[in-house]
Structures are given as C-alpha cells and as structure tokens.
Scaffold this motif. Structure first.
Motif, mmCIF file in Angstrom:
data_model
loop_
_atom_site.group_PDB
_atom_site.id
_atom_site.type_symbol
_atom_site.label_atom_id
_atom_site.label_comp_id
_atom_site.label_asym_id
_atom_site.label_seq_id
_atom_site.Cartn_x
_atom_site.Cartn_y
_atom_site.Cartn_z
ATOM 1 N N SER A 113 49.041 59.685 40.663
ATOM 2 C CA SER A 113 48.581 61.049 40.378
ATOM 3 C C SER A 113 48.866 61.972 41.551
ATOM 4 C CB SER A 113 47.076 61.047 40.096
ATOM 5 O OG SER A 113 46.790 60.252 38.978
ATOM 6 N N THR A 114 49.023 63.257 41.244
ATOM 7 C CA THR A 114 49.205 64.271 42.276
ATOM 8 C C THR A 114 47.897 65.019 42.452
ATOM 9 O OG1 THR A 114 51.549 64.521 41.698
ATOM 10 C CG2 THR A 114 50.531 66.309 42.956
ATOM 11 N N LEU A 115 47.363 64.974 43.667
ATOM 12 C CA LEU A 115 46.127 65.675 43.978
ATOM 13 C C LEU A 115 46.399 67.147 44.256
ATOM 14 C CD1 LEU A 115 44.480 63.039 46.349
ATOM 15 C CD2 LEU A 115 43.842 63.543 43.988
ATOM 16 N N ILE A 116 45.418 67.986 43.907
ATOM 17 C CA ILE A 116 45.553 69.426 44.076
ATOM 18 C C ILE A 116 44.196 70.028 44.416
ATOM 19 C CG2 ILE A 116 45.260 69.807 41.585
ATOM 20 C CD1 ILE A 116 47.183 72.220 41.839
ATOM 21 N N ILE A 174 48.908 71.431 47.150
ATOM 22 C CA ILE A 174 49.361 70.266 46.392
ATOM 23 C C ILE A 174 49.718 69.197 47.415
ATOM 24 C CG2 ILE A 174 51.065 69.336 44.785
ATOM 25 C CD1 ILE A 174 51.207 72.109 43.486
ATOM 26 N N TYR A 175 49.104 68.040 47.256
ATOM 27 C CA TYR A 175 49.242 66.950 48.221
ATOM 28 C C TYR A 175 50.289 65.967 47.707
ATOM 29 C CZ TYR A 175 44.865 69.167 49.379
ATOM 30 O OH TYR A 175 43.916 70.110 49.680
ATOM 31 N N ARG A 176 51.411 65.891 48.400
ATOM 32 C CA ARG A 176 52.537 65.068 47.939
ATOM 33 C C ARG A 176 52.419 63.611 48.344
ATOM 34 N NH1 ARG A 176 54.256 67.425 43.588
ATOM 35 N NH2 ARG A 176 54.665 69.624 43.942
ATOM 36 N N ASN A 177 51.494 63.305 49.226
ATOM 37 C CA ASN A 177 51.186 61.909 49.546
ATOM 38 C C ASN A 177 49.726 61.852 49.964
ATOM 39 O OD1 ASN A 177 51.394 63.007 52.118
ATOM 40 N ND2 ASN A 177 53.100 61.747 52.770
#
Length: 153
Positions: A46-49, A131-134
């Motif tokens: 999942s991509t965290l935001i 937006i957190y890519r890792n």
C-alpha cells in the motif's frame, strides 16, 4: 530542492482523522497501521498518504485537521474503522524529499515560504499532500522518499 508542476488526479483514500499538530500525525499513522493489520489489506503493498487541510500559519495548532491514510485502488473495499476521503484533482507544485521525516518541515518551508512567493502561482483551496514512497520499516531514515504536493492556481 527542485519543484515541478504536475496535474494530479483525484485519489480515493481510506484514512483516520487527526486533530492537532501536524508533526504529531505519526501516532495516527500507528493507529492506521493497527487498523490495517486487522484487515485484509497488504500494508507492504500500500501507498501511505497524509492530507493536510488547514494552513498552520492561520489555524491554531489544536484546531489543525489532517488525515493519515492509504491510497485505495478503484473498487477496493474500505477497511473497517477507516473513513473514505478524496484528494482534489488539479495542478500541484511538488517536490521530493529524500531523508528523515524530520527534514519535512524544511522542505515544506522551501515549497510554501520560498518557492511559492517567487512563482507565478498562488496556493489553491485543496488539501496539501505527503505521499510516502517507502517506509521506515524497509528503508533507513536517510533513504526515505516523501513527495510533497501543494495545490496551486
């Protein structure tokens, strides 16, 4: 820090609301991770935001409203206990911050305090985004990749 202008699509997000200091949103992300652990969502995929709704220069810290969430694919169910919200489609100024989350305030200051006043744009009425890519679970602090988005007009 290089700023780019992009057309960002609206995103569907499953999130938990956060009230108070933006720098304290980490505890809401921990609550989000606990809620996701009890669901069928693959957190690692999942991509965290984070969505930031208020201007911290004009809103009292205790009244700041934000949300910690994950970006949902089309048709994906919303995990129990989370609310659905949407980002605003449109033009954004964006920059990528590589490094510890402690560097994010300086990156925001550059984007909003230095770049924006010297640009031909003004801030638009839409939430700002991270937006957190890792994740710190898979990358050391100095390799964390966070994209900052400021809605502009």
């Amino acid at each position: 820090m290089d700023v780019a202008i992009v057309e960002q699509p609206a995103l569907r997000v499953a999130a938990l609301a956060h009230r108070g200091a933006y720098h304290a949103i980490g505890r809401t992300f921990r609550n989000l991770e606990a809620a996701l652990a009890a669901s069928t969502v693959d957190v690692a995929a999942s991509t965290l935001i984070a969505l930031y709704y208020d201007n911290p220069r004009t809103t009292a810290e205790a009244d700041l409203h934000s949300a910690a969430g994950i970006i949902l694919a089309d048709g994906a169910p919303v995990p129990s206990g989370l609310e659905t919200c949407h980002t605003t489609a449109g033009r954004y100024a964006t920059l990528t911050c590589v490094g510890s989350y402690s560097e994010l305030p300086a990156a925001w200051q550059h984007l909003v305090g230095t770049w924006l006043p010297s640009s031909r744009y003004r801030a638009a009425e839409a939430p700002s985004l991270e937006i957190y890519r890792n994740s710190p679970m898979v990358a050391p602090a100095e390799q964390l990749i966070t994209e900052l988005y400021l809605a502009i007009a």
